[in-house]
Design a protein around this motif. Structure first.
Motif, PDB file in Angstrom:
ATOM      1  N   ALA A  78       0.809  -1.229   0.000  1.00 55.63           N
ATOM      2  CA  ALA A  78       0.000   0.000   0.000  1.00 55.63           C
ATOM      3  C   ALA A  78       0.837   1.271   0.000  1.00 55.63           C
ATOM      4  CB  ALA A  78      -0.924   0.013   1.225  1.00 55.63           C
ATOM      5  N   GLY A  79       2.117   1.184   0.374  1.00 56.33           N
ATOM      6  CA  GLY A  79       2.920   2.382   0.554  1.00 56.33           C
ATOM      7  C   GLY A  79       2.966   3.281  -0.670  1.00 56.33           C
ATOM      8  N   ILE A  80       3.319   2.723  -1.817  1.00 56.30           N
ATOM      9  CA  ILE A  80       3.476   3.528  -3.025  1.00 56.30           C
ATOM     10  C   ILE A  80       2.135   4.016  -3.570  1.00 56.30           C
ATOM     11  CG2 ILE A  80       4.222   3.447  -5.445  1.00 56.30           C
ATOM     12  CD1 ILE A  80       6.603   1.769  -4.541  1.00 56.30           C
ATOM     13  N   PRO A  81       1.090   3.171  -3.669  1.00 54.13           N
ATOM     14  CA  PRO A  81      -0.204   3.699  -4.141  1.00 54.13           C
ATOM     15  C   PRO A  81      -0.762   4.833  -3.279  1.00 54.13           C
ATOM     16  CG  PRO A  81      -0.198   1.304  -4.253  1.00 54.13           C
ATOM     17  CD  PRO A  81       1.048   1.705  -3.526  1.00 54.13           C
ATOM     18  N   LEU A  82      -0.636   4.707  -1.944  1.00 56.49           N
ATOM     19  CA  LEU A  82      -1.124   5.787  -1.084  1.00 56.49           C
ATOM     20  C   LEU A  82      -0.323   7.060  -1.303  1.00 56.49           C
ATOM     21  CD1 LEU A  82      -1.888   4.071   2.349  1.00 56.49           C
ATOM     22  CD2 LEU A  82      -3.518   4.918   0.656  1.00 56.49           C
ATOM     23  N   ALA A 139      -1.677  10.650  -2.589  1.00 53.27           N
ATOM     24  CA  ALA A 139      -1.378  11.900  -1.889  1.00 53.27           C
ATOM     25  C   ALA A 139      -0.801  12.935  -2.839  1.00 53.27           C
ATOM     26  CB  ALA A 139      -0.411  11.631  -0.738  1.00 53.27           C
ATOM     27  N   ALA A 140       0.088  12.495  -3.737  1.00 56.51           N
ATOM     28  CA  ALA A 140       0.698  13.426  -4.683  1.00 56.51           C
ATOM     29  C   ALA A 140      -0.347  14.039  -5.610  1.00 56.51           C
ATOM     30  CB  ALA A 140       1.770  12.710  -5.503  1.00 56.51           C
ATOM     31  N   ARG A 141      -1.372  13.269  -5.967  1.00 57.54           N
ATOM     32  CA  ARG A 141      -2.394  13.761  -6.886  1.00 57.54           C
ATOM     33  C   ARG A 141      -3.487  14.554  -6.171  1.00 57.54           C
ATOM     34  NH1 ARG A 141      -2.136   8.418  -8.904  1.00 57.54           N
ATOM     35  NH2 ARG A 141      -4.144   7.987  -7.918  1.00 57.54           N
ATOM     36  N   ARG A 142      -3.926  14.041  -5.019  1.00 53.07           N
ATOM     37  CA  ARG A 142      -5.124  14.603  -4.385  1.00 53.07           C
ATOM     38  C   ARG A 142      -4.875  15.190  -2.992  1.00 53.07           C
ATOM     39  NH1 ARG A 142      -9.755  12.612  -6.631  1.00 53.07           N
ATOM     40  NH2 ARG A 142     -10.684  14.392  -5.553  1.00 53.07           N
ATOM     41  N   ALA A 175       8.827  15.791  -5.328  1.00 50.71           N
ATOM     42  CA  ALA A 175       9.131  14.350  -5.336  1.00 50.71           C
ATOM     43  C   ALA A 175       8.895  13.676  -3.988  1.00 50.71           C
ATOM     44  CB  ALA A 175      10.583  14.131  -5.760  1.00 50.71           C
ATOM     45  N   ARG A 176       8.540  14.452  -2.979  1.00 53.25           N
ATOM     46  CA  ARG A 176       8.457  13.874  -1.629  1.00 53.25           C
ATOM     47  C   ARG A 176       7.449  12.740  -1.489  1.00 53.25           C
ATOM     48  NH1 ARG A 176       9.133  19.314   2.081  1.00 53.25           N
ATOM     49  NH2 ARG A 176      11.361  19.584   1.688  1.00 53.25           N
ATOM     50  N   PRO A 177       6.200  12.906  -1.921  1.00 54.85           N
ATOM     51  CA  PRO A 177       5.267  11.782  -1.729  1.00 54.85           C
ATOM     52  C   PRO A 177       5.774  10.483  -2.369  1.00 54.85           C
ATOM     53  CG  PRO A 177       4.078  13.774  -2.332  1.00 54.85           C
ATOM     54  CD  PRO A 177       5.534  14.080  -2.508  1.00 54.85           C
ATOM     55  N   ARG A 178       6.351  10.583  -3.566  1.00 52.70           N
ATOM     56  CA  ARG A 178       6.841   9.379  -4.237  1.00 52.70           C
ATOM     57  C   ARG A 178       7.957   8.712  -3.434  1.00 52.70           C
ATOM     58  NH1 ARG A 178       7.987  11.627  -8.505  1.00 52.70           N
ATOM     59  NH2 ARG A 178      10.260  11.802  -8.516  1.00 52.70           N
ATOM     60  N   ARG A 179       8.937   9.494  -3.009  1.00 53.62           N
ATOM     61  CA  ARG A 179      10.046   8.920  -2.244  1.00 53.62           C
ATOM     62  C   ARG A 179       9.569   8.390  -0.892  1.00 53.62           C
ATOM     63  NH1 ARG A 179      12.103   8.509  -6.339  1.00 53.62           N
ATOM     64  NH2 ARG A 179      13.809   9.754  -7.214  1.00 53.62           N
ATOM     65  N   GLN A 180       8.647   9.097  -0.263  1.00 59.09           N
ATOM     66  CA  GLN A 180       8.146   8.646   1.034  1.00 59.09           C
ATOM     67  C   GLN A 180       7.392   7.331   0.898  1.00 59.09           C
ATOM     68  OE1 GLN A 180       6.013  12.221   1.957  1.00 59.09           O
ATOM     69  NE2 GLN A 180       7.787  13.228   2.885  1.00 59.09           N
ATOM     70  N   GLY A 181       6.622   7.190  -0.171  1.00 60.34           N
ATOM     71  CA  GLY A 181       5.947   5.924  -0.416  1.00 60.34           C
ATOM     72  C   GLY A 181       6.933   4.800  -0.683  1.00 60.34           C
ATOM     73  N   GLN A 182       7.971   5.099  -1.445  1.00 59.56           N
ATOM     74  CA  GLN A 182       9.008   4.094  -1.698  1.00 59.56           C
ATOM     75  C   GLN A 182       9.706   3.698  -0.402  1.00 59.56           C
ATOM     76  OE1 GLN A 182      11.356   6.222  -4.565  1.00 59.56           O
ATOM     77  NE2 GLN A 182      10.103   5.588  -6.309  1.00 59.56           N
TER      78      GLN A 182
END
Length: 433
Positions: free
Chosen positions: A74-78, A82-85, A368-375
């Protein structure tokens, strides 16, 4: 300097954060407390319910494994959501998905269907992913010197659910009987209520959305337009400062290594204690002390990271993890040494997780934060699930000594990553977001 934010804009941006940020941290902490009640309850009952449904004691460990797998998936999809909405929609959606997992678990217990039970436990793991991403949400609007502190306050809030949740098994049994369900399924009714409450708190309370507000402030400071669904383009100066992604991946790696170390050693501690004559009560006390070490002191480590810098706190955390591995590796039959080692294991994990999360936010540009945080959350949970699953075979082959030795290798790698990050780390890409 090219790309620098003018002083008046910087002062205005910082001033606009104070009030909303304090309220946002309070909302995130409250939602984490509520959501943590459900997570703590389900983790404590999951292993027992697996045995009840499958009749196989050997499968009991899959409860925590499925939770970690679900959180990792779930980490990356969430993070993308977050990055989109924005954070509000992402976190509340995660709570809603976790409710579906709890419903599946209750249904599986009622019809005695193991595959549905394992699937439900995995889906419920999304609640853990929500807790992890909440700490990053607390950092979105924080000024750099308070970023680790604010993040750590949300981490600390997990303590309440971790402590109270397991104690809901008995009242859950009463609820289960009243609803005509298996007794162990009753606790998941509390999980549903807790996740719904957490989602409602986030949905109605997390306004303004911290990520979208951070983007708005960044755009205002740089005189760039911003919409609710787009990230501001970084200035050329910021693009130069953030050109290398190496520090970001090093931060992700050190957080994952610390988590794998903690999960692997913690998972085999109950077996080690019982194999040396310890009681189940002693196991419970030891794990409770470990959990206290994980969360209770996190605000102190957040303050330390803000004052001393994140990298020194991360290195200190790996040093503490090293002491813990020495204690479990050479503690032998001394239960006191093992208990002390488990407390140190929790403290070291907390130091690395709090400071490392703040560090990842610092070295990553806002867009880029939401993407890296999800990763990071995915890597963290995946590393814990893999080493946690392998720890049983390692323990059976070589005991706590071999397991602690391998964990020691992870600790060394994590410390090396922190040193490399210190050298590769650019000047912060921005000081106003």
């Amino acid at each position: 300097m090219s790309g620098a934010v003018p002083a008046p804009a910087r002062v205005s941006a910082l001033a606009s954060r104070g009030g909303p940020q304090r309220r946002i941290v309070a909302i995130l902490a409250l939602a984490t407390v509520l959501g943590g009640l459900g997570v703590g309850a389900s983790l404590s009952a999951g292993a027992l319910l697996i045995v009840d449904v499958t009749g196989n004691d050997a499968l009991s460990g899959f409860g925590s494994t499925m939770n970690a797998v679900g959180a990792a998936i779930a980490g990356i999809p969430l993070a993308r959501l977050a990055a989109r909405r924005g954070r509000r929609i992402a976190l509340a959606s995660g709570n809603g998905i976790a409710v579906l997992g709890a419903l599946a678990i209750i249904a599986a217990a009622a019809v005695q269907l193991p595959p549905l039970l394992f699937a439900g436990l995995g889906v419920l793991g999304v609640a853990s992913a929500v807790q992890l991403q909440s700490r990053f949400a607390a950092a979105d609007l924080a000024v750099p010197e308070h970023r680790a502190r604010d993040l750590s306050l949300v981490v600390w809030s997990i303590t309440v659910g971790a402590v109270i949740g397991p104690n809901l098994i008995t009242p859950g049994a009463v609820v289960g009987r009243a609803l005509g369900l298996p007794e162990l399924a009753g606790i998941f009714v509390f999980t549903i209520a807790a996740q719904l409450a957490a989602g409602l708190v986030v949905w109605f309370g997390l306004r303004p959305d911290p990520l979208l507000e951070a983007r708005r402030i960044a755009a205002a400071a740089s005189d760039a337009p911003v919409s609710a669904h787009s990230s501001p383009s970084p200035s050329p100066g910021r693009m130069t400062a953030a050109a290398s992604r190496t520090p970001q991946f090093l931060a992700i790696a050190l957080i994952a290594l610390a988590h794998a170390t903690m999960v692997g050693i913690m998972a085999m501690t109950p077996l080690h204690i019982t194999h040396h004559g310890g009681s189940i009560t002693l196991v419970g006390i030891t794990i409770s002390l470990h959990i206290a070490g994980m969360y209770a002191l996190s605000p102190l480590f957040g303050l330390a990271a803000g004052r001393l810098g994140a990298v020194p706190v991360v290195l200190g955390g790996f040093a503490v993890l090293g002491l813990a591995a020495l204690g479990t590796g050479f503690g032998g039959e001394s239960m006191l040494v093992v208990q002390l080692a488990l407390v140190l294991l929790g403290i070291g994990w907390s130091m690395v997780t709090v400071a490392g999360s703040a560090l990842l936010t610092e070295v990553t540009p806002l867009a880029a934060r939401p993407r890296r945080q999800g990763q990071s959350d995915t890597a963290m949970n995946a590393a814990g699930a893999i080493f946690g699953a392998a720890s049983g075979a390692i323990f059976a082959a070589g005991g706590f000594g071999v397991l602690s030795g391998i964990a020691g290798g992870f600790i060394v790698l994590g410390a090396v990553a922190a040193v490399l990050l210190r050298r590769a780390r650019p000047a912060p890409a921005e000081r106003t977001h």
